[in-house]
Design an enzyme around this catalytic site. Structure first.
Site, PDB file in Angstrom:
ATOM      1  CB  CYS A  73      32.974  38.098  39.038  1.00  0.00           C
ATOM      2  SG  CYS A  73      32.897  39.173  37.837  1.00  0.00           S
ATOM      3  CD  GLU A  93      33.207  43.121  40.090  1.00  0.00           C
ATOM      4  OE1 GLU A  93      34.000  41.762  40.023  1.00  0.00           O
ATOM      5  OE2 GLU A  93      32.605  44.103  40.357  1.00  0.00           O
TER       6      GLU A  93
END
Length: 496
Positions: A273, A239
């Protein structure tokens, strides 16, 4: 954070981003330390994988309860290491425990061996599919959400029957150590272990013989981890960064959109994020939306005893924010709230930018700070095109009162997750997998796909009787082959 060297070892000392005061010191694991930890995990993992789903579930639920009983202490640790308000840290704990609960309770129905159809020709075969653990999973976690994010891998890896060795960010080792202590309260086997240290420790973990790596961090760092994994063909779930876009249609609830833009772009000091970094709004309602976002930004407090959000956890991130803002202004963008002066050492006040060129760093690169770019577009097709025009594809959002329009736009956005009329709405939904596309990574955590991510499919076919046609032999008969010639067009010759 500093690395202090003495005659025999390295020590990692953490500091509070809010005032620079020291928090605690931790050993920096050597390559040999990491290998020994992985060896212990492999032995413990064999025991763990041998338990039934219900037995693992009982341990994981006890683990969850042990964390929950002392949730305020964990939140305090997170807050001190990251600088975020304790309320935000407590919310992080709650969201994380929801995923641990889902993984523990759904591993069996998702992963257990089940019968699959063998097909008409294979009537004499009994086919089953099941999932087995990899063995030892190495997890490398970030500092912005030091509990929620790595536990998205740890929870699902454990539930799938793996042992885990967790290397936290060098900025937040205390959170990881705290969690490992709770594990030891409910299980006397080293199924979950923590190694502390810097980047070299993470590299050592990748090369220590783990069976899979789960990494969260920048796209550039992910490429380095992937290169290291390639040396041993170790699979990786990554990720990476995001540059998430939020689209606002003319028919949207602008107050709701402004609330979520402020939350998604400025919450946690923008260190998310999957936060909001870009907004594309139809021209007719651009000014009204900007006014509402600025109104909310004005209410944010970044100093005093009860700040809305904390400082930059990583000190150098303030420099990135400053550089992106200055680049946006130099290219013709405008700051309607805040500006370069908003960056004061590690504390960054909200910054709202408009009319920023699409090729600027503030649009194309991850800023990871409390800033947001709001650009007007002629229509929603243009908004989708601009939203898709970066190397990232982690998350996105759409605001419209028309449900069909929202679904249509969501389908066109190249992102791993899209929310409609909210941001981060997926974060607490255990059944939804999470991950990115393009430069935002690959693989998934959470949900059934997250459980399968940390499992290897294992297929078994058992012959139950002799086949009518004896084809699996080196001495096939002409009669059987004649039947094959007739069967092929019968079975597959029609275009339906």
């Amino acid at each position: 954070m500093t690395l202090l060297h003495d005659d025999s070892t390295s020590v990692l000392t953490t500091t509070d981003p809010r005032d620079g005061s020291p928090i605690a010191s931790y050993p920096v694991a050597s390559a040999d330390d990491v290998r020994r930890t992985v060896d212990r995990a492999r032995e413990a993992g064999t025991w763990w994988a041998g338990l039934s789903y219900s037995e693992r579930r009982r341990v994981l639920i006890a683990f969850k309860a042990a964390i929950a009983r002392d949730a305020k202490a964990l939140a305090a640790t997170i807050a001190r290491e990251t600088g975020k308000p304790e309320g935000d840290a407590l919310l992080e704990v709650m969201l994380t425990l929801g995923h641990l609960d889902w993984a523990a309770k759904n591993a069996e129905p998702v992963l257990k061996r089940r019968k699959v159809k063998a097909g008409l020709v294979n009537y004499n075969q009994h086919a089953t599919l099941g999932y087995v653990p990899y063995g030892v999973v190495g997890v490398i976690g970030p500092w912005n959400y030091p509990f929620y994010t790595p536990m998205g891998s740890i929870s699902y890896a454990l539930a799938a029957g793996n042992a885990v060795v967790f290397k936290p960010s060098e900025l937040t080792p205390g959170t990881a150590v705290w969690v490992a202590e709770r594990w030891r309260e409910v299980c006397d086997r080293p199924v979950l272990q923590v190694v502390t240290g810097g980047r070299a420790t993470g590299a050592d973990l990748v090369r220590a013989g783990v069976d899979k790596v789960a990494f969260t961090g920048s796209t550039a760092s992910a490429k380095k981890v992937m290169a290291a994994c390639s040396e041993t063909l170790t699979p990786l779930v990554a990720e990476c960064g995001g540059k998430d876009a939020l689209i606002v249609a003319t028919d949207a609830d602008l107050d709701a959109a402004a609330d979520f833009i402020a939350f998604g772009a400025l919450g946690n000091a923008g260190q998310t994020c999957v936060g909001v970094e870009r907004v594309y709004v139809e021209q007719r309602v651009r000014d009204a939306l900007v006014d509402k976002v600025v109104e909310r930004a004005k209410r944010i407090v970044v100093t005093g005893d009860a700040p809305t959000y904390g400082p930059m956890t990583l000190a150098t991130q303030a420099d990135v924010v400053s550089a992106h803002v200055q680049d946006a202004l130099a290219r013709g963008g405008r700051a309607v709230f805040g500006g370069p002066e908003s960056v004061a050492d590690r504390t960054v006040s909200p910054i709202v930018l408009v009319d920023v060129p699409e090729d600027s760093d503030a649009v194309q690169r991850e800023t990871f700070g409390p800033t947001v770019v709001i650009n007007a577009v002629a229509d929603l097709d243009e908004a989708v095109a601009r939203a898709n025009a970066t190397e990232y594809g982690l998350g996105a959002a759409v605001f419209t009162k028309d449900a069909k329009k929202g679904e249509r736009i969501a389908a066109q956005l190249r992102a791993g997750v899209v929310t409609i009329n909210s941001v981060l709405g997926f974060a607490a939904i255990g059944a939804l997998p999470f991950g990115g596309v393009k430069g935002s990574g690959f693989g998934r955590i959470h949900g059934a796909d997250g459980l399968r991510e940390f499992s290897v499919p294992k297929s078994i076919a058992r012959q139950t009787r002799k086949a009518a046609l004896n084809l699996l032999t080196l001495e096939r008969s002409a009669k059987d082959m004649h039947m094959v010639e007739r069967m092929i067009p019968m079975l597959h010759g029609k275009a339906r």
